[in-house]
Design a protein around this motif. Structure first.
Motif, mmCIF file in Angstrom:
data_model
loop_
_atom_site.group_PDB
_atom_site.id
_atom_site.type_symbol
_atom_site.label_atom_id
_atom_site.label_comp_id
_atom_site.label_asym_id
_atom_site.label_seq_id
_atom_site.Cartn_x
_atom_site.Cartn_y
_atom_site.Cartn_z
ATOM 1 N N THR A 62 15.990 53.878 102.031
ATOM 2 C CA THR A 62 16.278 52.693 101.210
ATOM 3 C C THR A 62 17.483 51.877 101.643
ATOM 4 O O THR A 62 17.640 50.735 101.217
ATOM 5 C CB THR A 62 16.524 53.094 99.740
ATOM 6 O OG1 THR A 62 17.759 53.827 99.659
ATOM 7 C CG2 THR A 62 15.379 53.910 99.183
ATOM 8 N N GLY A 63 18.360 52.483 102.434
ATOM 9 C CA GLY A 63 19.596 51.797 102.801
ATOM 10 C C GLY A 63 20.716 52.013 101.801
ATOM 11 O O GLY A 63 21.812 51.492 101.971
ATOM 12 N N GLU A 64 20.459 52.795 100.758
ATOM 13 C CA GLU A 64 21.476 53.106 99.758
ATOM 14 C C GLU A 64 21.891 54.560 99.893
ATOM 15 O O GLU A 64 21.050 55.446 99.974
ATOM 16 C CB GLU A 64 20.933 52.874 98.342
ATOM 17 C CG GLU A 64 20.621 51.422 98.063
ATOM 18 C CD GLU A 64 20.097 51.216 96.644
ATOM 19 O OE1 GLU A 64 20.425 52.022 95.761
ATOM 20 O OE2 GLU A 64 19.345 50.253 96.449
ATOM 21 N N ARG A 65 23.200 54.793 99.902
ATOM 22 C CA ARG A 65 23.725 56.151 100.017
ATOM 23 C C ARG A 65 23.481 56.943 98.746
ATOM 24 O O ARG A 65 23.553 56.407 97.649
ATOM 25 C CB ARG A 65 25.224 56.136 100.306
ATOM 26 C CG ARG A 65 25.557 55.637 101.689
ATOM 27 C CD ARG A 65 25.507 56.765 102.657
ATOM 28 N NE ARG A 65 25.749 56.266 104.011
ATOM 29 C CZ ARG A 65 25.331 56.911 105.074
ATOM 30 N NH1 ARG A 65 24.695 58.049 104.963
ATOM 31 N NH2 ARG A 65 25.562 56.430 106.273
ATOM 32 N N LYS A 66 23.212 58.234 98.930
ATOM 33 C CA LYS A 66 23.054 59.130 97.796
ATOM 34 C C LYS A 66 24.407 59.268 97.108
ATOM 35 O O LYS A 66 25.407 59.544 97.757
ATOM 36 C CB LYS A 66 22.576 60.502 98.286
ATOM 37 C CG LYS A 66 22.359 61.508 97.196
ATOM 38 C CD LYS A 66 21.756 62.826 97.640
ATOM 39 C CE LYS A 66 21.923 63.215 99.063
ATOM 40 N NZ LYS A 66 21.393 64.536 99.381
ATOM 41 N N PRO A 67 24.465 59.046 95.801
ATOM 42 C CA PRO A 67 25.742 59.171 95.114
ATOM 43 C C PRO A 67 26.241 60.609 95.149
ATOM 44 O O PRO A 67 25.456 61.544 95.029
ATOM 45 C CB PRO A 67 25.446 58.732 93.673
ATOM 46 C CG PRO A 67 23.978 58.656 93.555
ATOM 47 C CD PRO A 67 23.381 58.674 94.923
ATOM 48 N N LEU A 68 27.540 60.756 95.357
ATOM 49 C CA LEU A 68 28.135 62.083 95.354
ATOM 50 C C LEU A 68 28.453 62.487 93.924
ATOM 51 O O LEU A 68 29.003 61.715 93.154
ATOM 52 C CB LEU A 68 29.427 62.096 96.181
ATOM 53 C CG LEU A 68 29.265 61.902 97.675
ATOM 54 C CD1 LEU A 68 30.627 61.809 98.342
ATOM 55 C CD2 LEU A 68 28.471 63.048 98.278
ATOM 56 N N SER A 69 28.114 63.680 93.586
ATOM 57 C CA SER A 69 28.391 64.199 92.257
ATOM 58 C C SER A 69 29.552 65.172 92.338
ATOM 59 O O SER A 69 29.549 66.088 93.159
ATOM 60 C CB SER A 69 27.152 64.918 91.720
ATOM 61 O OG SER A 69 27.470 65.657 90.577
ATOM 62 N N SER A 70 30.542 64.980 91.503
ATOM 63 C CA SER A 70 31.691 65.883 91.517
ATOM 64 C C SER A 70 31.291 67.281 91.060
ATOM 65 O O SER A 70 31.973 68.255 91.364
ATOM 66 C CB SER A 70 32.819 65.333 90.646
ATOM 67 O OG SER A 70 32.383 65.214 89.314
ATOM 68 N N THR A 71 30.161 67.403 90.363
ATOM 69 C CA THR A 71 29.724 68.718 89.920
ATOM 70 C C THR A 71 29.171 69.551 91.068
ATOM 71 O O THR A 71 29.082 70.766 90.950
ATOM 72 C CB THR A 71 28.656 68.610 88.812
ATOM 73 O OG1 THR A 71 27.533 67.906 89.323
ATOM 74 C CG2 THR A 71 29.209 67.919 87.583
ATOM 75 N N CYS A 72 28.802 68.918 92.174
ATOM 76 C CA CYS A 72 28.279 69.676 93.309
ATOM 77 C C CYS A 72 29.371 69.974 94.339
ATOM 78 O O CYS A 72 29.096 70.560 95.359
ATOM 79 C CB CYS A 72 27.102 68.947 93.961
ATOM 80 S SG CYS A 72 27.557 67.437 94.819
ATOM 81 N N MET A 73 30.600 69.593 94.042
ATOM 82 C CA MET A 73 31.715 69.837 94.954
ATOM 83 C C MET A 73 32.675 70.864 94.371
ATOM 84 O O MET A 73 32.845 70.933 93.162
ATOM 85 C CB MET A 73 32.511 68.545 95.186
ATOM 86 C CG MET A 73 31.849 67.539 96.053
ATOM 87 S SD MET A 73 33.017 66.221 96.491
ATOM 88 C CE MET A 73 32.343 64.886 95.553
ATOM 89 N N THR A 74 33.299 71.604 95.274
ATOM 90 C CA THR A 74 34.369 72.489 94.841
ATOM 91 C C THR A 74 35.566 71.623 94.455
ATOM 92 O O THR A 74 35.656 70.455 94.877
ATOM 93 C CB THR A 74 34.788 73.439 95.978
ATOM 94 O OG1 THR A 74 35.348 72.653 97.049
ATOM 95 C CG2 THR A 74 33.610 74.266 96.486
ATOM 96 N N PRO A 75 36.511 72.167 93.703
ATOM 97 C CA PRO A 75 37.706 71.378 93.372
ATOM 98 C C PRO A 75 38.454 70.894 94.619
ATOM 99 O O PRO A 75 38.925 69.762 94.651
ATOM 100 C CB PRO A 75 38.553 72.353 92.547
ATOM 101 C CG PRO A 75 37.549 73.269 91.923
ATOM 102 C CD PRO A 75 36.473 73.430 92.971
ATOM 103 N N ASP A 76 38.536 71.735 95.666
ATOM 104 C CA ASP A 76 39.208 71.318 96.904
ATOM 105 C C ASP A 76 38.479 70.149 97.564
ATOM 106 O O ASP A 76 39.102 69.202 98.035
ATOM 107 C CB ASP A 76 39.300 72.483 97.898
ATOM 108 C CG ASP A 76 40.326 73.519 97.498
ATOM 109 O OD1 ASP A 76 41.195 73.217 96.650
ATOM 110 O OD2 ASP A 76 40.266 74.640 98.043
#
Length: 107
Positions: free
Chosen positions: A62-76
């Motif tokens: 689509t040309g649109e980046r997948k939004p990053l979710s803070s819930t899928c990231m470690t705190p670091d």
């Protein structure tokens, strides 16, 4: 930018050459070349395979980046990303190349 150009951009971003990318995606190098050139379109099985290697398939299609979710990231990771967003584009490039070098050294 078309699907082929975005696919190539993702391949380069992840540090793969066409032959290696084609191999783990289960296609011939000529197919990879044709996808990037825009002469052919990849199928769902191909897109699923490259997604496993880190390709943002939503962006490719689509040309649109997948939004990053803070819930899928470690705190670091979340802290690092917050800093990354605050630095200049040139500094982002340096941070990205440094992270790639560390990732390749671990791999």
């Amino acid at each position: 930018m078309n699907i082929g150009e975005r696919l190539k951009e993702e391949r380069v971003r992840l540090g793969f050459n066409q032959a290696d990318f084609a191999a783990f995606a289960g296609v011939a190098k000529t197919s990879q070349f044709n996808y990037e050139k825009g002469d052919r379109s990849p199928d769902a099985a191909y897109l699923a395979a490259v997604a496993e290697k880190g390709v943002d398939v939503l962006y490719v299609v689509t040309g649109e980046r997948k939004p990053l979710s803070s819930t899928c990231m470690t705190p670091d990771a979340s802290d690092f990303f917050a800093v990354y967003q605050l630095v200049s584009e040139a500094d982002r490039d340096v941070l990205f190349r440094t992270a790639q070098a560390f990732a390749k050294a671990r791999g």
